[in-house]
Motif scaffolding. Sequence first.
Motif, short mmCIF file in Angstrom:
data_model
loop_
_atom_site.label_atom_id
_atom_site.label_comp_id
_atom_site.label_asym_id
_atom_site.label_seq_id
_atom_site.Cartn_x
_atom_site.Cartn_y
_atom_site.Cartn_z
N SER A 13 0.86 -1.19 0.00
CA SER A 13 0.00 0.00 0.00
C SER A 13 0.89 1.23 0.00
O SER A 13 2.11 1.13 0.16
N GLY A 14 0.29 2.38 -0.20
CA GLY A 14 1.07 3.61 -0.23
C GLY A 14 0.91 4.35 -1.54
O GLY A 14 0.24 3.88 -2.45
N ALA A 15 1.55 5.51 -1.61
CA ALA A 15 1.37 6.35 -2.79
C ALA A 15 2.67 7.04 -3.16
O ALA A 15 3.52 7.31 -2.30
N ASP B 200 4.35 15.25 -9.22
CA ASP B 200 3.51 16.41 -9.52
C ASP B 200 4.05 17.27 -10.65
O ASP B 200 3.32 18.10 -11.19
N HIS B 201 5.33 17.09 -11.03
CA HIS B 201 5.86 17.94 -12.09
C HIS B 201 5.33 17.55 -13.47
O HIS B 201 5.48 18.30 -14.43
N ILE B 202 4.73 16.38 -13.59
CA ILE B 202 4.10 16.01 -14.86
C ILE B 202 2.63 16.44 -14.78
O ILE B 202 1.87 15.91 -13.95
N PRO B 203 2.21 17.39 -15.61
CA PRO B 203 0.85 17.93 -15.47
C PRO B 203 -0.23 16.84 -15.49
O PRO B 203 -1.17 16.88 -14.69
N ALA B 204 -0.06 15.84 -16.37
CA ALA B 204 -1.10 14.82 -16.51
C ALA B 204 -1.21 13.95 -15.26
O ALA B 204 -2.23 13.29 -15.04
N LEU B 205 -0.14 13.93 -14.45
CA LEU B 205 -0.13 13.02 -13.29
C LEU B 205 -0.28 13.77 -11.97
O LEU B 205 -0.22 13.16 -10.90
N ALA B 206 -0.46 15.10 -12.03
CA ALA B 206 -0.52 15.88 -10.79
C ALA B 206 -1.62 15.36 -9.87
O ALA B 206 -2.77 15.20 -10.30
N GLY B 207 -1.24 15.06 -8.64
CA GLY B 207 -2.22 14.60 -7.67
C GLY B 207 -2.65 13.16 -7.81
O GLY B 207 -3.49 12.67 -7.07
N LYS B 208 -2.06 12.46 -8.80
CA LYS B 208 -2.46 11.05 -9.00
C LYS B 208 -1.43 10.12 -8.37
O LYS B 208 -0.22 10.33 -8.51
N ASN B 209 -1.91 9.07 -7.72
CA ASN B 209 -1.01 8.07 -7.17
C ASN B 209 -0.45 7.21 -8.29
O ASN B 209 -1.18 6.48 -8.96
N VAL B 210 0.86 7.28 -8.49
CA VAL B 210 1.49 6.58 -9.60
C VAL B 210 1.39 5.06 -9.44
O VAL B 210 1.28 4.33 -10.42
N PHE B 211 1.38 4.57 -8.21
CA PHE B 211 1.28 3.12 -7.98
C PHE B 211 -0.04 2.55 -8.50
O PHE B 211 -0.15 1.37 -8.78
N ALA B 212 -1.06 3.42 -8.60
CA ALA B 212 -2.38 2.94 -9.01
C ALA B 212 -2.56 2.94 -10.52
O ALA B 212 -3.59 2.51 -11.02
N LEU B 213 -1.54 3.42 -11.27
CA LEU B 213 -1.68 3.47 -12.73
C LEU B 213 -1.57 2.07 -13.33
O LEU B 213 -1.14 1.13 -12.68
N SER B 214 -1.93 1.97 -14.62
CA SER B 214 -1.82 0.68 -15.31
C SER B 214 -0.35 0.35 -15.54
O SER B 214 0.51 1.22 -15.49
N SER B 215 -0.08 -0.93 -15.81
CA SER B 215 1.32 -1.33 -15.98
C SER B 215 1.94 -0.66 -17.20
O SER B 215 3.13 -0.38 -17.21
N GLN B 216 1.15 -0.37 -18.26
CA GLN B 216 1.69 0.35 -19.41
C GLN B 216 2.15 1.75 -19.02
O GLN B 216 3.22 2.20 -19.40
#
Lengths: 278, 288
Positions: free
Chosen positions: A81-83, A87-103
């Motif tokens: 668990s965790g996040a 934030d420096h990538i506009p498309a990913l600001a505020g998004k937990n990167v661990f929750a993204l798809s494997s691609q």
Amino acid sequence: MHEAPLLRVRDLTKQFGEACSSCDGGENLEKNYCPTCGTVYACQNISFDLYPGEILGIVGESGSGKSSMMQCLYFDSEVTSGAVYLDHIPALAGKNVFALSSQQKRAIRNQQYGMVYQNPIRGLKMDFSSVGNIAEKLIAAGNRHVGDMEAVSKSLLEHVHIPLFRMKEEPRNFSGGMQQRVQIAKALSNNPPILFLDEVTTGLDLSVQANVLDLIKGIQRDLGISMIVVSHDLAVIRMLADRTIVMLNGSIIEDGLTDQILEDPQHAYTQQLVYSLL
Amino acid sequence: MKAKTHFAFFDEGSKKEIRRALLKAVAIPGYQVPFASREMPIARGWGTGGLQITLSLIGKQDVLKVIDQGADESVNAVSIKKLISKTTGVRLVERTEDATLIQSRHRIPEVPLTKNQILVLQVPMPEPLRGVEASEYQTKILHSEEDYSGAWLQLFEQVMKYGKTATGADHPVYVNGRYIMAPSPIPRFDNPKLHQSDALILFGAGREKKIYAVPPYADVSSLAFDDYPFQVESFAGENCHLCGAENVFLDELEDPVTNETIYQCNDTSYCLERLNENEEAEVRKTYA
């Protein structure tokens, strides 16, 4: 002094095993494992920030969870668990990167991250030429021009002091220090804003160690890349890191400026660590 | 004791399982579908994948042609033909145009295929990423995440070592803009024939237990770098010493008497047909 962090890690937890009623949530542990069910809590609620251009040192004894944490950050293994936020990538600001798809994770790995493993066998393809190894990262980032890739690879190999007449040779023919330098060149090839270095000088002799450390310091100065340096060697941390985190049994027990930690350790374990420095 | 075999050697259950794998393969162009490769009366690695596809598809009305590296009469082609004709009784032909089902090893015929034909190719190594990744578990992940840097890396290494992409055969292709596929060891010369093909093209790897397909009118492009474009084998200025054909895939041979290099059509049925045509034309001329 209100710079925004490049990488924010929040409550990163990695456990191996199912956990049981006696240890649920990391209680009643013996060091970092549960004596009842044997679940290992490699990382427990690790939180820290990485700022642009700084080198963050992570120090701790074997089994303290340093490498597990690195592997989670580089998506080599799944977190429990965790996040993590980029934030420096506009498309990913505020998004937990661990929750993204494997691609998407793979794209981040190829474009935002560089990794230098302790063992070059993990980071390099030993049967492919050194240029090819560097080009692999460029190909992954979308380059399809042989001439361009060859030129970038050449300038990087020159930068890490690999003689150009050996650039088409496979790294398996190289000495350990040279392999490590090819690995660093590979990690740098796509200009990543964040570089992970996992025990890069362990196992190298002193003069080669100094060489590699010099190179890393130079890269930070010239290119302004942020780095996370994992090491159990305090001398390496002292030379490279601006700030340092001390880990024990999967948790952060102390963090602060490197000088502060080395000169005035607060936690009993850190004191022991610093005083055992020869 | 000689037992009477079932039509087309297989029991119907086996055919059904292979056809199901084929349907999935056609539905996902270029994707390798695992299937339960059967034990065959020829050794694995000698065309059992192609043979199993042929046997599961063949019907009494089908007309069969079998090619082995362009030749209709080499040992492998002949024994496969014998097995199929003994268990099905279908008509065997050599002319490409007459066949409805063509099983081939390492060539696509010179005569363009039509929408009424199915081409079955035998595949020794179905995995284009095997050279960079030994683990099947890992290559499956790479395919699913469309991470094909390994396939490109292999080509890059060839450019570094030989100054050009040097795949002799089996040059990897992108199918339908999604999967990278090993087109079986056909020469690069045949790669463009996969693109927007009128015929259905099926691939069977018996030893590796994989089936995949290029459905008709699918886009297939050969991997190439921006500054090193894809090139087929060039036979510029050469022609077949028997039938005089140009712009076909030629075998390079040595004349045993003069020790000179001579060229000959690789596709034997194509060559034979041209020879027959030439002879007819000559005969007509002399009697006219």
